[in-house]
Design a protein around this motif. Structure first.
Motif, PDB file in Angstrom:
ATOM      1  N   LEU A 157     -45.082 -77.359 -39.171  1.00  0.00           N
ATOM      2  CA  LEU A 157     -44.917 -77.347 -40.618  1.00  0.00           C
ATOM      3  C   LEU A 157     -44.712 -75.919 -41.104  1.00  0.00           C
ATOM      4  O   LEU A 157     -45.471 -75.021 -40.764  1.00  0.00           O
ATOM      5  N   ARG A 158     -43.674 -75.726 -41.906  1.00  0.00           N
ATOM      6  CA  ARG A 158     -43.407 -74.420 -42.507  1.00  0.00           C
ATOM      7  C   ARG A 158     -43.270 -74.607 -44.011  1.00  0.00           C
ATOM      8  O   ARG A 158     -42.338 -75.249 -44.487  1.00  0.00           O
ATOM      9  N   LEU A 159     -44.226 -74.075 -44.763  1.00  0.00           N
ATOM     10  CA  LEU A 159     -44.183 -74.160 -46.223  1.00  0.00           C
ATOM     11  C   LEU A 159     -43.151 -73.162 -46.743  1.00  0.00           C
ATOM     12  O   LEU A 159     -43.286 -71.953 -46.551  1.00  0.00           O
ATOM     13  N   LEU A 160     -42.115 -73.674 -47.395  1.00  0.00           N
ATOM     14  CA  LEU A 160     -41.055 -72.807 -47.911  1.00  0.00           C
ATOM     15  C   LEU A 160     -41.382 -72.281 -49.300  1.00  0.00           C
ATOM     16  O   LEU A 160     -40.819 -71.265 -49.722  1.00  0.00           O
ATOM     17  N   GLY A 161     -42.247 -72.965 -50.018  1.00  0.00           N
ATOM     18  CA  GLY A 161     -42.623 -72.510 -51.351  1.00  0.00           C
ATOM     19  C   GLY A 161     -42.979 -73.683 -52.234  1.00  0.00           C
ATOM     20  O   GLY A 161     -43.078 -74.830 -51.792  1.00  0.00           O
ATOM     21  N   GLN A 162     -43.168 -73.390 -53.513  1.00  0.00           N
ATOM     22  CA  GLN A 162     -43.432 -74.405 -54.521  1.00  0.00           C
ATOM     23  C   GLN A 162     -42.204 -74.538 -55.412  1.00  0.00           C
ATOM     24  O   GLN A 162     -41.641 -73.539 -55.863  1.00  0.00           O
ATOM     25  N   SER A 163     -41.788 -75.767 -55.666  1.00  0.00           N
ATOM     26  CA  SER A 163     -40.629 -76.029 -56.512  1.00  0.00           C
ATOM     27  C   SER A 163     -41.104 -76.228 -57.953  1.00  0.00           C
ATOM     28  O   SER A 163     -41.797 -77.199 -58.267  1.00  0.00           O
ATOM     29  N   ARG A 164     -40.717 -75.286 -58.814  1.00  0.00           N
ATOM     30  CA  ARG A 164     -41.162 -75.315 -60.208  1.00  0.00           C
ATOM     31  C   ARG A 164     -40.378 -76.367 -60.997  1.00  0.00           C
ATOM     32  O   ARG A 164     -39.175 -76.522 -60.828  1.00  0.00           O
ATOM     33  N   PRO A 266     -46.831 -79.945 -62.918  1.00  0.00           N
ATOM     34  CA  PRO A 266     -47.228 -79.192 -61.719  1.00  0.00           C
ATOM     35  C   PRO A 266     -46.036 -78.965 -60.792  1.00  0.00           C
ATOM     36  O   PRO A 266     -45.139 -79.802 -60.694  1.00  0.00           O
ATOM     37  N   SER A 267     -46.040 -77.816 -60.130  1.00  0.00           N
ATOM     38  CA  SER A 267     -45.021 -77.552 -59.118  1.00  0.00           C
ATOM     39  C   SER A 267     -45.220 -78.471 -57.917  1.00  0.00           C
ATOM     40  O   SER A 267     -46.306 -79.026 -57.711  1.00  0.00           O
ATOM     41  N   VAL A 268     -44.169 -78.625 -57.115  1.00  0.00           N
ATOM     42  CA  VAL A 268     -44.187 -79.538 -55.974  1.00  0.00           C
ATOM     43  C   VAL A 268     -43.939 -78.737 -54.697  1.00  0.00           C
ATOM     44  O   VAL A 268     -43.009 -77.927 -54.649  1.00  0.00           O
ATOM     45  N   PRO A 269     -44.756 -78.926 -53.655  1.00  0.00           N
ATOM     46  CA  PRO A 269     -44.530 -78.182 -52.410  1.00  0.00           C
ATOM     47  C   PRO A 269     -43.221 -78.575 -51.741  1.00  0.00           C
ATOM     48  O   PRO A 269     -42.846 -79.748 -51.725  1.00  0.00           O
ATOM     49  N   LEU A 270     -42.540 -77.576 -51.195  1.00  0.00           N
ATOM     50  CA  LEU A 270     -41.310 -77.795 -50.426  1.00  0.00           C
ATOM     51  C   LEU A 270     -41.593 -77.338 -48.999  1.00  0.00           C
ATOM     52  O   LEU A 270     -41.901 -76.166 -48.764  1.00  0.00           O
ATOM     53  N   ASN A 271     -41.482 -78.278 -48.068  1.00  0.00           N
ATOM     54  CA  ASN A 271     -41.840 -78.004 -46.678  1.00  0.00           C
ATOM     55  C   ASN A 271     -40.675 -78.238 -45.735  1.00  0.00           C
ATOM     56  O   ASN A 271     -39.778 -79.038 -46.015  1.00  0.00           O
ATOM     57  N   MET A 272     -40.728 -77.531 -44.612  1.00  0.00           N
ATOM     58  CA  MET A 272     -39.808 -77.778 -43.511  1.00  0.00           C
ATOM     59  C   MET A 272     -40.616 -78.292 -42.331  1.00  0.00           C
ATOM     60  O   MET A 272     -41.609 -77.674 -41.932  1.00  0.00           O
ATOM     61  N   LEU A 273     -40.191 -79.435 -41.791  1.00  0.00           N
ATOM     62  CA  LEU A 273     -40.811 -79.998 -40.596  1.00  0.00           C
ATOM     63  C   LEU A 273     -39.880 -79.768 -39.413  1.00  0.00           C
ATOM     64  O   LEU A 273     -38.667 -79.977 -39.527  1.00  0.00           O
ATOM     65  N   ILE A 274     -40.450 -79.355 -38.287  1.00  0.00           N
ATOM     66  CA  ILE A 274     -39.657 -79.051 -37.103  1.00  0.00           C
ATOM     67  C   ILE A 274     -40.281 -79.758 -35.909  1.00  0.00           C
ATOM     68  O   ILE A 274     -41.498 -79.681 -35.694  1.00  0.00           O
ATOM     69  N   VAL A 275     -39.468 -80.463 -35.141  1.00  0.00           N
ATOM     70  CA  VAL A 275     -39.964 -81.102 -33.921  1.00  0.00           C
ATOM     71  C   VAL A 275     -40.387 -80.000 -32.949  1.00  0.00           C
ATOM     72  O   VAL A 275     -39.565 -79.149 -32.591  1.00  0.00           O
ATOM     73  N   GLY A 294     -32.364 -68.734 -47.159  1.00  0.00           N
ATOM     74  CA  GLY A 294     -31.498 -69.144 -48.255  1.00  0.00           C
ATOM     75  C   GLY A 294     -32.236 -69.909 -49.337  1.00  0.00           C
ATOM     76  O   GLY A 294     -32.003 -69.702 -50.534  1.00  0.00           O
ATOM     77  N   ILE A 295     -33.140 -70.799 -48.944  1.00  0.00           N
ATOM     78  CA  ILE A 295     -33.878 -71.598 -49.913  1.00  0.00           C
ATOM     79  C   ILE A 295     -34.784 -70.728 -50.775  1.00  0.00           C
ATOM     80  O   ILE A 295     -34.984 -71.006 -51.964  1.00  0.00           O
ATOM     81  N   ALA A 296     -35.305 -69.655 -50.204  1.00  0.00           N
ATOM     82  CA  ALA A 296     -36.178 -68.757 -50.958  1.00  0.00           C
ATOM     83  C   ALA A 296     -35.455 -68.119 -52.145  1.00  0.00           C
ATOM     84  O   ALA A 296     -36.097 -67.659 -53.097  1.00  0.00           O
ATOM     85  N   GLN A 297     -34.123 -68.088 -52.105  1.00  0.00           N
ATOM     86  CA  GLN A 297     -33.342 -67.466 -53.178  1.00  0.00           C
ATOM     87  C   GLN A 297     -32.939 -68.464 -54.268  1.00  0.00           C
ATOM     88  O   GLN A 297     -32.331 -68.065 -55.273  1.00  0.00           O
ATOM     89  N   ILE A 301     -37.764 -71.802 -56.857  1.00  0.00           N
ATOM     90  CA  ILE A 301     -38.554 -71.869 -55.628  1.00  0.00           C
ATOM     91  C   ILE A 301     -39.487 -70.658 -55.587  1.00  0.00           C
ATOM     92  O   ILE A 301     -39.045 -69.526 -55.424  1.00  0.00           O
ATOM     93  N   GLU A 302     -40.759 -70.914 -55.768  1.00  0.00           N
ATOM     94  CA  GLU A 302     -41.754 -69.839 -55.776  1.00  0.00           C
ATOM     95  C   GLU A 302     -42.281 -69.635 -54.379  1.00  0.00           C
ATOM     96  O   GLU A 302     -42.642 -70.581 -53.690  1.00  0.00           O
TER      97      GLU A 302
END
Length: 309
Positions: A157-164, A266-275, A294-297, A301-302
């Protein structure tokens, strides 16, 4: 058993059928005819000398011998070795399979994939857009991008940020129905609701100066896709909470306006799942890092707090 008959191609067909339970689905995934996949399985069983799969009209399951022969890890090690050999030539190659939340994929991730392939022309990307929580291993997916809380998983699991998120509506709607001045006013307005999100009949807002407000949220239109909600908002069908990345361009062009700017959902978590078994493959690792950067920009995306993943 003649080892020359146990080919990588036949092993791959067996493993994918064992994981997916469907000959037709694997044939589509591998770009083969179903008869070819069936032949691979028959030839592998003949080479091994035991039945590996039990076939019915509705499903395909492994026999006890098939479970013992199940060679997912061997296949992945073979693929990893081949990938590393290719990387010594300086050019990652092969296919990466990505699953992504639909609206986010259409508006933003697809463009990132295009840019990635421009940089790495020998890497093929299979991008699947769905809001369903799929089984990554069963569907043959390497990376998944998901909005919202996730259950416990064996995936990396890689948390990319919170989606405002912000409350928005079209100027024409506000001109005809009036602009709400406080959260309680939303109860008398048309809401554009998401039918695939539990609890969408209630809206939770946090005040900029503190305080939590829970207000009824109703309306005549419910949709199950973010792009449909975007179109409805632009067409003046009501007010809705929207991810900033979904409506940022419409706000900039004046097609939508912020509502109740001192309050926000409330903001929503944005995650990346990797096998996990795929994370060491060079092309997968490169795409993971490229997408994260790229998503961080993207608008709204906080960045995650240090120490959170």
């Amino acid at each position: 058993m003649d080892k020359s008959d146990v080919t990588l191609e036949r092993m791959r067909s067996f493993v994918r059928v064992a994981e997916r339970g469907s000959l037709s689905a694997v044939a589509r995934e591998l770009g083969l005819g179903q008869s070819t996949v069936t032949r691979h399985l028959r030839e592998l069983e003949q080479a091994v000398g035991v039945p590996l799969l039990t076939r019915t009209t509705r499903s395909v399951t492994m026999t006890e011998e098939g479970r013992r022969y199940y060679c997912v890890q061997i296949l992945r090690l073979v693929e990893l070795a081949g990938d590393e050999a290719r990387s010594t030539r300086g050019a990652p190659a092969g296919t990466v399979r990505v699953s992504c939340t639909a609206a986010f994929g259409v508006l933003h991730v697809s463009r990132l994939v295009f840019a990635f392939q421009d940089r790495y022309p020998d890497v093929a990307v299979d991008l699947s857009l769905t809001d369903e929580r799929i089984d990554l291993v069963r569907e043959g997916v390497d990376i998944a991008l998901r909005l919202g809380p996730l259950p416990d998983s064996s995936m990396k699991l890689r948390l990319l940020g919170q989606s405002r998120r912000v409350l928005v509506a079209a100027p024409d709607y506000l001109a005809s129905r009036g602009r709400p001045a406080r959260p309680q006013d939303l109860a008398s307005h048309e809401g554009v609701r998401m039918s695939n999100i539990a609890g969408s009949d209630v809206l939770v807002l946090h005040g900029r100066r503190g305080g939590r407000h829970v207000v009824p949220f109703a309306g005549r239109l419910r949709v199950d896709h973010g792009l449909a909600a975007r179109e409805a908002l632009a067409a003046g069908r009501g007010i809705a909470p929207a991810h900033l990345w979904l409506v940022d361009d419409l706000l900039a062009s004046g097609q939508l306006e912020r509502v109740l700017e001192d309050y926000a959902p409330p903001s929503v978590p944005l995650n990346m799942l990797i096998v996990p078994e795929r994370s060491g493959i060079a092309r997968v690792r490169l795409l993971v890092d490229f997408l994260a950067e790229g998503i961080a920009q993207l608008p709204g995306i906080e960045k995650p707090q240090p120490g959170k993943r």
